[in-house]
Design a protein around this motif. Structure first.
Motif, PDB file in Angstrom:
ATOM      1  N   ARG A  28     -92.247 -28.768  40.177  1.00  0.00           N
ATOM      2  CA  ARG A  28     -91.806 -28.616  41.611  1.00  0.00           C
ATOM      3  C   ARG A  28     -90.460 -27.926  41.975  1.00  0.00           C
ATOM      4  N   LEU A  29     -89.393 -28.458  41.383  1.00  0.00           N
ATOM      5  CA  LEU A  29     -88.181 -27.946  41.529  1.00  0.00           C
ATOM      6  C   LEU A  29     -88.175 -26.543  41.180  1.00  0.00           C
ATOM      7  N   ARG A  30     -88.767 -26.158  40.007  1.00  0.00           N
ATOM      8  CA  ARG A  30     -88.809 -24.794  39.652  1.00  0.00           C
ATOM      9  C   ARG A  30     -89.585 -23.939  40.534  1.00  0.00           C
ATOM     10  N   GLN A  31     -90.608 -24.657  41.175  1.00  0.00           N
ATOM     11  CA  GLN A  31     -91.299 -23.574  42.091  1.00  0.00           C
ATOM     12  C   GLN A  31     -90.352 -23.422  43.517  1.00  0.00           C
ATOM     13  N   GLN A  32     -89.598 -24.498  43.655  1.00  0.00           N
ATOM     14  CA  GLN A  32     -88.820 -24.228  44.985  1.00  0.00           C
ATOM     15  C   GLN A  32     -87.714 -23.403  44.643  1.00  0.00           C
ATOM     16  N   ASN A  33     -87.416 -23.001  43.216  1.00  0.00           N
ATOM     17  CA  ASN A  33     -86.070 -21.961  43.007  1.00  0.00           C
ATOM     18  C   ASN A  33     -84.904 -23.044  42.886  1.00  0.00           C
ATOM     19  N   GLN A  34     -85.300 -24.286  42.601  1.00  0.00           N
ATOM     20  CA  GLN A  34     -84.004 -25.168  42.552  1.00  0.00           C
ATOM     21  C   GLN A  34     -83.540 -25.796  41.140  1.00  0.00           C
ATOM     22  N   LEU A  35     -84.555 -25.516  40.147  1.00  0.00           N
ATOM     23  CA  LEU A  35     -84.362 -25.640  38.693  1.00  0.00           C
ATOM     24  C   LEU A  35     -84.082 -24.478  38.139  1.00  0.00           C
ATOM     25  N   GLU A  36     -82.776 -24.436  37.308  1.00  0.00           N
ATOM     26  CA  GLU A  36     -82.488 -23.305  36.427  1.00  0.00           C
ATOM     27  C   GLU A  36     -83.026 -23.317  34.993  1.00  0.00           C
ATOM     28  N   LEU A  37     -82.748 -24.732  34.374  1.00  0.00           N
ATOM     29  CA  LEU A  37     -82.909 -24.879  33.247  1.00  0.00           C
ATOM     30  C   LEU A  37     -83.167 -26.403  32.935  1.00  0.00           C
ATOM     31  N   ALA A  38     -83.957 -26.529  31.953  1.00  0.00           N
ATOM     32  CA  ALA A  38     -84.284 -28.258  31.531  1.00  0.00           C
ATOM     33  C   ALA A  38     -84.694 -28.144  30.092  1.00  0.00           C
ATOM     34  N   GLY A  39     -84.494 -29.417  29.624  1.00  0.00           N
ATOM     35  CA  GLY A  39     -84.894 -29.770  28.318  1.00  0.00           C
ATOM     36  C   GLY A  39     -84.554 -30.908  27.740  1.00  0.00           C
ATOM     37  N   PRO A  40     -85.234 -31.290  26.791  1.00  0.00           N
ATOM     38  CA  PRO A  40     -84.983 -32.689  26.054  1.00  0.00           C
ATOM     39  C   PRO A  40     -84.023 -32.642  25.089  1.00  0.00           C
ATOM     40  N   PHE A  41     -83.346 -33.799  24.785  1.00  0.00           N
ATOM     41  CA  PHE A  41     -82.483 -33.805  23.637  1.00  0.00           C
ATOM     42  C   PHE A  41     -83.268 -33.919  22.450  1.00  0.00           C
ATOM     43  N   THR A  42     -82.715 -33.285  21.186  1.00  0.00           N
ATOM     44  CA  THR A  42     -83.525 -33.383  20.098  1.00  0.00           C
ATOM     45  C   THR A  42     -83.732 -34.617  19.496  1.00  0.00           C
ATOM     46  N   ASP A  43     -82.577 -35.612  19.883  1.00  0.00           N
ATOM     47  CA  ASP A  43     -82.825 -37.053  19.237  1.00  0.00           C
ATOM     48  C   ASP A  43     -83.707 -37.969  20.245  1.00  0.00           C
ATOM     49  N   LYS A  44     -84.580 -37.070  21.137  1.00  0.00           N
ATOM     50  CA  LYS A  44     -85.287 -38.054  22.093  1.00  0.00           C
ATOM     51  C   LYS A  44     -84.502 -39.208  22.810  1.00  0.00           C
ATOM     52  N   SER A  45     -83.455 -39.268  23.055  1.00  0.00           N
ATOM     53  CA  SER A  45     -82.686 -40.345  23.973  1.00  0.00           C
ATOM     54  C   SER A  45     -82.589 -39.881  25.366  1.00  0.00           C
ATOM     55  N   GLY A  46     -83.075 -38.710  25.766  1.00  0.00           N
ATOM     56  CA  GLY A  46     -83.156 -38.225  26.934  1.00  0.00           C
ATOM     57  C   GLY A  46     -83.233 -36.781  27.008  1.00  0.00           C
ATOM     58  N   GLY A  47     -82.451 -36.162  28.276  1.00  0.00           N
ATOM     59  CA  GLY A  47     -82.246 -34.942  28.418  1.00  0.00           C
ATOM     60  C   GLY A  47     -81.333 -34.437  29.547  1.00  0.00           C
ATOM     61  N   ALA A  48     -81.613 -33.303  29.807  1.00  0.00           N
ATOM     62  CA  ALA A  48     -80.603 -32.678  31.034  1.00  0.00           C
ATOM     63  C   ALA A  48     -81.470 -31.475  31.745  1.00  0.00           C
ATOM     64  N   TYR A  49     -81.054 -31.094  32.882  1.00  0.00           N
ATOM     65  CA  TYR A  49     -81.425 -30.157  33.743  1.00  0.00           C
ATOM     66  C   TYR A  49     -80.424 -29.656  34.689  1.00  0.00           C
ATOM     67  N   LEU A  50     -80.440 -28.421  34.996  1.00  0.00           N
ATOM     68  CA  LEU A  50     -79.566 -27.837  35.813  1.00  0.00           C
ATOM     69  C   LEU A  50     -80.206 -27.621  36.977  1.00  0.00           C
ATOM     70  N   ILE A  51     -79.828 -27.898  38.271  1.00  0.00           N
ATOM     71  CA  ILE A  51     -80.309 -27.718  39.489  1.00  0.00           C
ATOM     72  C   ILE A  51     -79.294 -26.994  40.333  1.00  0.00           C
ATOM     73  N   LYS A  52     -79.977 -26.374  41.560  1.00  0.00           N
ATOM     74  CA  LYS A  52     -79.115 -25.783  42.658  1.00  0.00           C
ATOM     75  C   LYS A  52     -79.477 -26.605  43.716  1.00  0.00           C
ATOM     76  N   ALA A  53     -78.170 -27.117  44.515  1.00  0.00           N
ATOM     77  CA  ALA A  53     -78.433 -27.682  45.806  1.00  0.00           C
ATOM     78  C   ALA A  53     -77.163 -27.329  46.614  1.00  0.00           C
ATOM     79  N   ALA A  54     -77.036 -27.874  48.034  1.00  0.00           N
ATOM     80  CA  ALA A  54     -76.094 -27.578  48.816  1.00  0.00           C
ATOM     81  C   ALA A  54     -74.850 -28.197  48.723  1.00  0.00           C
ATOM     82  N   SER A  55     -75.198 -29.633  48.082  1.00  0.00           N
ATOM     83  CA  SER A  55     -74.190 -30.656  48.085  1.00  0.00           C
ATOM     84  C   SER A  55     -74.249 -31.459  47.026  1.00  0.00           C
ATOM     85  N   LEU A  56     -73.465 -32.168  46.738  1.00  0.00           N
ATOM     86  CA  LEU A  56     -73.622 -33.300  45.509  1.00  0.00           C
ATOM     87  C   LEU A  56     -74.373 -34.239  46.227  1.00  0.00           C
ATOM     88  N   ASP A  57     -74.532 -34.712  47.347  1.00  0.00           N
ATOM     89  CA  ASP A  57     -75.396 -35.484  47.961  1.00  0.00           C
ATOM     90  C   ASP A  57     -76.778 -35.166  47.977  1.00  0.00           C
TER      91      ASP A  57
END
Length: 84
Positions: A28-57
């Motif tokens: 949904r974030l990708r379709q709204q053009n708010q998600l740039e990149l995403a993926g899991p960590f190879t050790d399966k401990s979690g992951g990260a994603y890069l989003i665009k937003a107008a503010s930290l809040d």
């Protein structure tokens, strides 16, 4: 718009069943053009994603609505990021 790095780290209460909802959330974030990149960590401990937003809040509101966060499956942290 600013960029924010969202880190997710699995908790001991991690529920594998939340993954499909998490991926749908990211799509949904990708379709709204708010998600740039995403993926899991190879050790399966979690992951990260890069989003665009107008503010930290706004970025925190988005990230904290992620099903991995709302289910208690992961600790979610948001960082403002000056990626070049």
């Amino acid at each position: 718009m600013f960029r924010y790095l969202v880190m997710t780290v699995r908790t001991p209460q991690f529920q594998p069943s939340v993954i499909d909802a998490h991926y749908a959330f990211l799509e949904r974030l990708r379709q709204q053009n708010q998600l740039e990149l995403a993926g899991p960590f190879t050790d399966k401990s979690g992951g990260a994603y890069l989003i665009k937003a107008a503010s930290l809040d706004e970025a925190k509101a988005l990230a904290f609505s992620d099903p991995v966060h709302t289910s208690g499956s992961s600790i979610v942290t948001v960082y403002e990021w000056n990626a070049k």
